[in-house]
Design an enzyme around this catalytic site. Structure first.
Site, PDB file in Angstrom:
ATOM      1  N   LYS A 208       1.335  -0.957   0.199  1.00 55.62           N
ATOM      2  CA  LYS A 208       0.208   0.434   0.218  1.00 55.62           C
ATOM      3  C   LYS A 208       0.674   1.356  -0.249  1.00 55.62           C
ATOM      4  CE  LYS A 208      -3.304   2.724   2.049  1.00 55.62           C
ATOM      5  NZ  LYS A 208      -4.932   2.225   3.914  1.00 55.62           N
ATOM      6  N   LYS A 230       1.408   9.536   5.941  1.00 54.76           N
ATOM      7  CA  LYS A 230       1.885   8.546   5.796  1.00 54.76           C
ATOM      8  C   LYS A 230       3.045   8.137   5.351  1.00 54.76           C
ATOM      9  CE  LYS A 230      -3.371   8.220   6.563  1.00 54.76           C
ATOM     10  NZ  LYS A 230      -4.421   7.606   6.390  1.00 54.76           N
ATOM     11  N   LYS A 261      -2.440  -1.164  -3.451  1.00 52.99           N
ATOM     12  CA  LYS A 261      -3.344  -0.657  -3.607  1.00 52.99           C
ATOM     13  C   LYS A 261      -2.406   0.919  -4.115  1.00 52.99           C
ATOM     14  CE  LYS A 261      -5.597   2.056  -0.510  1.00 52.99           C
ATOM     15  NZ  LYS A 261      -6.219   1.996   0.622  1.00 52.99           N
ATOM     16  N   SER A 287     -10.285   4.996  -4.565  1.00 47.03           N
ATOM     17  CA  SER A 287     -11.291   6.511  -4.758  1.00 47.03           C
ATOM     18  C   SER A 287     -10.927   7.879  -5.621  1.00 47.03           C
ATOM     19  CB  SER A 287     -11.563   7.361  -3.705  1.00 47.03           C
ATOM     20  OG  SER A 287     -10.535   7.773  -2.779  1.00 47.03           O
TER      21      SER A 287
HETATM   22  C1  PBG Z   1      -7.811   3.715   5.334  1.00 46.90           C
HETATM   23  C2  PBG Z   1      -8.041   3.473   4.485  1.00 46.90           C
HETATM   24  C3  PBG Z   1      -7.645   4.935   2.705  1.00 46.90           C
HETATM   25  C4  PBG Z   1      -7.939   3.542   1.886  1.00 46.90           C
HETATM   26  C5  PBG Z   1      -8.671   2.787   2.695  1.00 46.90           C
HETATM   27  N1  PBG Z   1      -7.981   2.203   4.292  1.00 46.90           N
HETATM   28  C6  PBG Z   1      -6.587   5.539   3.158  1.00 46.90           C
HETATM   29  C7  PBG Z   1      -6.124   6.008   3.887  1.00 46.90           C
HETATM   30  O1  PBG Z   1      -5.013   4.866   4.042  1.00 46.90           O
HETATM   31  O2  PBG Z   1      -5.576   6.934   4.382  1.00 46.90           O
HETATM   32  C8  PBG Z   1      -8.182   4.254   0.487  1.00 46.90           C
HETATM   33  C9  PBG Z   1      -9.394   3.793   0.246  1.00 46.90           C
HETATM   34  C10 PBG Z   1      -9.483   4.866  -1.893  1.00 46.90           C
HETATM   35  O3  PBG Z   1      -8.836   5.685  -1.766  1.00 46.90           O
HETATM   36  O4  PBG Z   1     -10.289   4.505  -2.340  1.00 46.90           O
HETATM   37  N2  PBG Z   1      -6.471   2.527   6.503  1.00 46.90           N
END
Ligand code: PBG
Length: 338
Positions: A208, A230, A261, A287
């Site tokens: 991720k 993050k 991701k 998203s």
């Molecule tokens: C939280 C999480 C996130 C997403 C899924 N779980 C956001 C982040 O890590 O800030 C993002 C999903 C998306 O953008 O569709 N840990």
């Protein structure tokens, strides 16, 4: 000279003519290498407190926060459309947030209640719960902090285990740790097993990345970090080999499915992960990737349906077995009306 002879005279000396296999739709479908079906899709959905309300997310047209009653109705409809898996994200009111995200393992929490209600209504629907603290913490980070704002790994993992066990008690089919703390997959596996949940799977957000493509999701949940970024836990977009290390660790620790991701800016990572492991590979079409397409479609600049199908096909072609996507319902409707 007859017309057919003229044709032959003009023929190039070619023995290989790839166009032979593109001559008509029947031939093309016989030789098509990649298929996109609803069977491979997981629909991420947002649930909020309240009754009989759904609120469209401004930066994600066509996606809603649903109160639980309306979420249930939507999930029943999705099932009839062939969408049999959802990933659940609760909208946590500010009053329930604290520094360590204790609401995340409240047995009466919104996510837990939603899981139980979904499984009671539509037991065949696979319910996947998100394991990360960011929707539950006042500061919006995925972990607990020390006095200097450093995210503490092992202290966070302990809470993630409690959260996973409480989601399993609520009846989820799989937990999906999206936090990127080290060692959490093994700890969660041991915690689930110790509580008798040997059948609850782990879909690990293994690679991720620290991506700007999560912006609209953070709008949806009100979960943007209040300070900093993050980058001390999510991966550097510059790194590919590191993704393979993360995947290897997660599989060794007990991940049933590994995930990359975001998806589109990381198709090369999906491809490499697929080539290097033997568990199913998921990709999260996040998203921001959704919003880019929806925005261009609203402006009339692209053919939305064709772009959706081509985009998701590219994720499968890169090597994803499963796709988490906000387009899941759109795809189901497109395929049904084809
Ligand atoms: C939280 C999480 C996130 C997403 C899924 N779980 C956001 C982040 O890590 O800030 C993002 C999903 C998306 O953008 O569709 N840990």
């Amino acid at each position: 000279m007859s017309p057919s002879n003229r044709n032959i005279d003009r023929q190039l000396p070619l023995t290989k003519r790839p166009r032979r296999l593109r001559r008509n739709p029947s031939i093309r479908s016989l030789v098509s290498e990649t298929q996109l079906t609803v069977d491979d899709l997981i629909y991420p959905m947002f649930v909020m407190e309240g009754e009989n309300e759904r609120v469209e997310i401004a930066s994600m047209p066509g996606c809603y926060r649903y109160t639980l009653d309306l979420l249930l109705a939507e999930i029943a409809e999705l099932y009839t459309l062939g969408i049999k898996a959802v990933a659940l994200f609760p909208v946590v009111p500010d009053a329930k947030k604290d520094d360590t995200g204790t609401e995340s393992y409240n047995p009466e929490g919104l996510a837990q209640r939603a899981v139980t209600a979904i499984k009671a209504q539509t037991p065949e629907t696979i319910v996947i719960t998100d394991v990360a603290l960011d929707p539950f913490t006042t500061h919006g980070h995925d972990g607990v902090l020390d006095a200097d704002g450093v995210i503490l790994n092992d202290e966070t993992v302990e809470i993630l285990v409690k959260m996973s066990v409480s989601q399993a008690q609520a009846g989820c089919d799989m937990v999906a740790p999206s936090d990127m703390m080290d060692g959490r997959i093994g700890a969660i596996r041991r915690g689930l097993d110790a509580h008798g949940f040997t059948d609850v799977g782990i879909l690990a957000y293994s690679a991720k990345y620290a991506s700007a493509y999560y912006g609209p999701f953070r709008d949806a949940l009100g979960s943007a970090p209040k300070f900093g970024d993050k980058k001390t836990y999510q991966m550097d977009p510059a790194n590919a080999r590191e993704a393979l290390t993360e995947v290897e660790l997660d599989i060794a620790e007990g991940a049933d499915i590994v995930m990359v991701k975001p998806a589109l800016a990381y198709l090369d990572i999906i491809h490499q992960v697929k080539a290097n492991c033997n568990v199913p590979v998921a990709a999260y079409n996040v998203s921001g990737e959704y919003s880019l397409i929806k925005a261009a479609a609203q402006l009339g600049w692209i053919d939305e349906k064709k772009i959706i199908m081509e985009t998701l096909l590219s994720i499968k072609r890169a090597g994803a077995d499963l796709i988490l996507t906000y387009f899941a319902k759109d795809v189901a409707l497109i395929l049904h009306h084809k």
